[in-house]
Design an enzyme around this catalytic site. Structure first.
Site, PDB file in Angstrom:
ATOM      1  N   SER A 286      -5.495   2.991   7.127  1.00 50.70           N
ATOM      2  CA  SER A 286      -4.403   3.804   6.595  1.00 50.70           C
ATOM      3  C   SER A 286      -4.973   4.906   5.723  1.00 50.70           C
ATOM      4  O   SER A 286      -6.077   4.779   5.179  1.00 50.70           O
ATOM      5  CB  SER A 286      -3.454   2.940   5.762  1.00 50.70           C
ATOM      6  OG  SER A 286      -4.006   2.679   4.483  1.00 50.70           O
ATOM      7  N   ASP A 287      -4.239   5.983   5.575  1.00 53.00           N
ATOM      8  CA  ASP A 287      -4.632   6.977   4.581  1.00 53.00           C
ATOM      9  C   ASP A 287      -4.260   6.439   3.202  1.00 53.00           C
ATOM     10  O   ASP A 287      -3.603   5.398   3.059  1.00 53.00           O
ATOM     11  CB  ASP A 287      -3.964   8.322   4.869  1.00 53.00           C
ATOM     12  CG  ASP A 287      -4.776   9.501   4.337  1.00 53.00           C
ATOM     13  OD1 ASP A 287      -5.561   9.305   3.379  1.00 53.00           O
ATOM     14  OD2 ASP A 287      -4.630  10.617   4.867  1.00 53.00           O
ATOM     15  N   HIS A 288      -4.656   7.155   2.182  1.00 49.06           N
ATOM     16  CA  HIS A 288      -4.578   6.692   0.796  1.00 49.06           C
ATOM     17  C   HIS A 288      -3.144   6.332   0.398  1.00 49.06           C
ATOM     18  O   HIS A 288      -2.267   7.189   0.332  1.00 49.06           O
ATOM     19  CB  HIS A 288      -5.104   7.802  -0.114  1.00 49.06           C
ATOM     20  CG  HIS A 288      -5.470   7.361  -1.482  1.00 49.06           C
ATOM     21  ND1 HIS A 288      -4.544   7.073  -2.453  1.00 49.06           N
ATOM     22  CD2 HIS A 288      -6.688   7.155  -2.059  1.00 49.06           C
ATOM     23  CE1 HIS A 288      -5.155   6.719  -3.562  1.00 49.06           C
ATOM     24  NE2 HIS A 288      -6.458   6.761  -3.355  1.00 49.06           N
ATOM     25  N   GLY A 289      -2.902   5.036   0.142  1.00 46.61           N
ATOM     26  CA  GLY A 289      -1.604   4.581  -0.332  1.00 46.61           C
ATOM     27  C   GLY A 289      -0.477   4.672   0.672  1.00 46.61           C
ATOM     28  O   GLY A 289       0.705   4.567   0.306  1.00 46.61           O
TER      29      GLY A 289
END
Length: 765
Positions: A286-289
């Site tokens: 996943s991308d950040h958060g």
């Protein structure tokens, strides 16, 4: 019989993977051996340990080293990012080896997008080289330096096709074209991973951002994407597919929604397409958060729901949030998530660790402790010559009225502008572990070129912007932009005084690197007013004016084009940028770069790109008609077209010669031109081939890039350049979402940009 059974048992035991103290190698780097090893390892792991492998943690204010150490001890971390020195990486790997139960190594990742310590031009600039050998060199050196720091993976390449220059992340990608982005992405993956991601100086890539992130509405970062299946498969997906076919072991999932579904929750995208149709076997991250953000997207009711959706949709590893560790145990206990789904995600993580060679040697990218550099930022760790060479190839000559360039080294040159002496900005965004103090700004490069011959006069002339709100935005997380406290008029007066004493004025203007970055979308594309006023004052001196653009996206520079005697696009050109730009300005290097994106005349034209579909009422420049597709209040077409770039010499292209008039279903045809250097200087150029399918079952683009070759010609020299055309070059996705090549006539266009071409034809039977 007893002897045979004993031998069989011994062989069987020898083939079994060892654990605990003898967990590590040597293990054969084959898929069957990896699968057997990982299956055995999964059988030894607890649920919490499996979930721990699915967590990617960033060391920082929210997760200090003490907290990370505790998580490592309890098997709650699978990988670390944003840690980039051997000493820190070694300490964390030591914690795994000394404190954790199963001693499963961490992998370490970072955004090595256009260099690790030696910073090369931003990817948009790399694309302007149209040079796959140069891209390969950048990839190899970037991987070498990253691996030498102990890293195992990079969040690169970014292959998001974009026709939206307002988007801040334009700087990270390869531009507007599908074919060019596919070629560049594939070359970067191959050069960074090498023969094996387990090799000492190779790193694994994680292609991003999957998928179609470059098409966000209005160019606003993190926004929505909505498009037809044909456009998605035809224009936006191929670069990801090409990078995966080149062997990329990882995929970073995009933050945008695609046709209403956030990519992090898109099982069709991550399972049906990526793993089902494309047979991808690596890791999805996943991308950040992004998992938390599923609540704000409106597709998850609570954190548990967000985790359930993300895991079931195909997210193997969660970047920088605690949701997986916090909620997955309960979801498994309730039956909302199965152990098989946990095993599947953890298996992908362990597989890439095996492919990185970490189970053979957890310290493979670190070497012995005594080999750690005493000075992490030592000059000896840089690759300056290569950076200078690639940076020169990325520079695009946009205008050269009356041969203003190249400049004379014995002249008096006034160098002005807020970017002329900026070591930070010339590196560009996502400059990894690059050190600004080691970069060469333009002022130093010009002084180096003119040393002992001419005179350099310098003045800042203006701040990047006089807008206090934008200044504060750019300096939000670091003091990235210095603000001169003198009044704007005082700065301009100083610059004008220097200009009046000079033979020629060189103005370095454009964007600060923070203006062309993630979360830095712009509603306008003009050079900031403070710099426009400076340029107007410099023009009023009557001295020849050379504009050096530094920027991370196409800008609307109609006025700059009008007042400049010469203009060069240098992007953000990296560690050796100042020397490289000076090489071009003074003629030590003949520019050969070509634009990877169209330059609009105004924001009102957007989107503007070369490979658009035809319309039933096309605009004819030679015979304008009211009821056609155009703007009535502006010149139509881009200021500078895709593929455009001048040289200090001139080239001619002959008519197209076809090897045959027809192309059979299973055959090929070859299109050739003769290119001649008709000027007085040796020089390189990029020959570009475009195809057009004029009659098809659905409208096809007016032209599509299908081949390019960079050639070097001495003055007066000619060379025949040939392009082989096969059936894959003719294929498209039709209305029924079938990839087909339809029989009929095809147009071939070959030239030195997308506008000025020689034409040919052939029939596909």
């Amino acid at each position: 019989m007893k002897w045979i059974c004993s031998v069989s048992l011994a062989v069987s035991l020898a083939m079994q993977p060892a654990f605990a103290d003898d967990l590590f190698g040597p293990h054969p780097m084959t898929e069957p051996a990896r699968d057997a090893f990982v299956n055995q390892l999964l059988g030894k792991m607890t649920l919490d340990e499996k979930i721990g492998q699915m967590r990617l943690i960033s060391v920082g204010p929210d997760t200090p080293k003490e907290a990370v150490r505790d998580m490592i001890q309890h098997g709650q971390v699978g990988a670390i990012f944003n840690t980039v020195t051997r000493q820190d990486i070694r300490a964390m790997q030591d914690q795994v080896m000394q404190l954790s139960r199963l001693k499963i190594p961490l992998f370490f990742a970072y955004d090595v997008v256009h260099g690790q310590r030696t910073i090369f031009p931003i990817p948009l600039g790399l694309a302007a080289s149209w040079d796959l050998d140069a891209i390969g060199e950048v990839g190899r050196i970037s991987a070498y330096e990253a691996a030498d720091d102990g890293l195992n993976m990079t969040w690169a390449p970014m292959v998001d096709v974009t026709r939206e220059p307002r988007w801040g992340r334009v700087s990270e990608g390869f531009g507007e074209d599908t074919f060019l982005s596919s070629q560049m992405g594939s070359a970067m993956v191959k050069s960074m991973q090498g023969k094996s991601a387990a090799d000492r100086y190779s790193i694994m890539t994680s292609v991003k951002h999957f998928a179609a992130y470059g098409a966000v509405e209005g160019g606003r970062d993190y926004n929505t994407v909505d498009m037809s299946p044909q456009r998605l498969f035809q224009d936006y997906l191929p670069p990801y597919k090409a990078s995966l076919d080149a062997g990329s072991g990882g995929v970073m999932v995009a933050l945008n929604s695609l046709n209403g579904t956030p990519a992090t929750a898109d099982g069709w995208l991550l399972k049906d397409l990526l793993r089902g149709e494309w047979k991808f076997k690596g890791i999805t991250i996943s991308d950040h958060g992004a998992i938390k953000e599923l609540l704000k997207h409106g597709v998850a009711s609570d954190p548990q729901d967000a985790v359930r959706i993300a895991l079931k949709s195909g997210i193997d590893m969660s970047m920088s949030d605690e949701y997986y560790s916090k909620y997955l145990p309960g979801l498994v206990k309730s039956g909302a998530v199965s152990m098989a789904e946990i095993d599947d995600a953890a298996r992908h993580v362990l597989n890439v660790k095996y492919d990185m060679g970490l189970f053979n040697d957890p310290y493979s990218h670190l070497g012995p402790k005594e080999s750690d550099p005493q000075d992490t930022n030592a000059e000896s760790r840089l690759h300056r010559a290569e950076a200078r060479d690639v940076a020169r190839k990325s520079i695009v000559l946009l205008k050269n009225w009356h041969e203003t360039l190249p400049l004379k080294k014995d002249a008096t040159v006034a160098l002005v502008g807020p970017l002329a002496d900026s070591q930070r900005d010339i590196m560009g965004s996502w400059s990894a572990a690059g050190v600004a103090k080691q970069s060469i700004p333009l002022l130093q490069g010009v002084r180096n070129a003119m040393a002992g011959k001419g005179t350099v006069l310098y003045a800042k002339g203006a701040n990047i912007t006089d807008n206090k709100g934008i200044q504060d935005f750019l300096n939000l997380y670091e003091q990235a932009v210095s603000v001169d406290k003198r009044s704007p008029q005082e700065l301009i007066d100083e610059a004008v005084a220097q200009a009046k004493k000079a033979d020629v004025v060189v103005a370095a203007v454009g964007e600060a690197q923070g203006m062309a970055h993630e979360a830095s979308s712009r509603s306008d594309l003009v050079i900031p007013p403070s710099q426009q006023k400076l340029l107007a004052a410099l023009k009023a001196t009557g001295k020849p004016l050379v504009i050096v653009l530094m920027n991370g996206r196409p800008l609307t520079v109609v006025n700059e084009d009008r007042i400049a005697d010469a203009m060069v696009e240098t992007w953000f050109s990296g560690t050796e940028g100042g020397n490289a730009i000076a090489d071009v300005l003074f003629g030590d290097y003949n520019p050969s770069g070509k634009l990877p994106m169209s330059f609009p005349r105004s924001v009102g034209q957007l989107p503007i790109y070369y490979n658009h579909l035809p319309t039933g009422r096309p605009y004819n420049f030679a015979k304008p008609n009211k009821y056609t597709s155009h703007y009535y209040d502006a010149v139509n077409g881009p200021l500078y077209p895709f593929g455009y770039g001048l040289s200090y010499t001139t080239f001619t292209v002959s008519p197209v010669k076809m090897s045959a008039k027809t192309m059979p279903r299973t055959g090929t045809v070859e299109a050739s031109v003769t290119v001649t250097n008709t000027g007085k200087r040796d020089g390189a150029t990029v020959v570009q081939m475009y195809l057009n399918d004029p009659v098809a079952s659905i409208s096809r683009p007016v032209q599509e890039l299908r081949g390019f070759k960079r050639i070097m010609l001495k003055a007066g020299e000619s060379q025949t350049v040939s392009f082989k055309i096969d059936v894959d070059a003719l294929k498209f996705w039709n209305q029924k979402m079938q990839q087909v090549a339809e029989p009929g006539k095809f147009n071939v266009m070959i030239g030195l940009d997308s506008v000025r071409t020689q034409d040919g034809q052939f029939d596909y039977l």
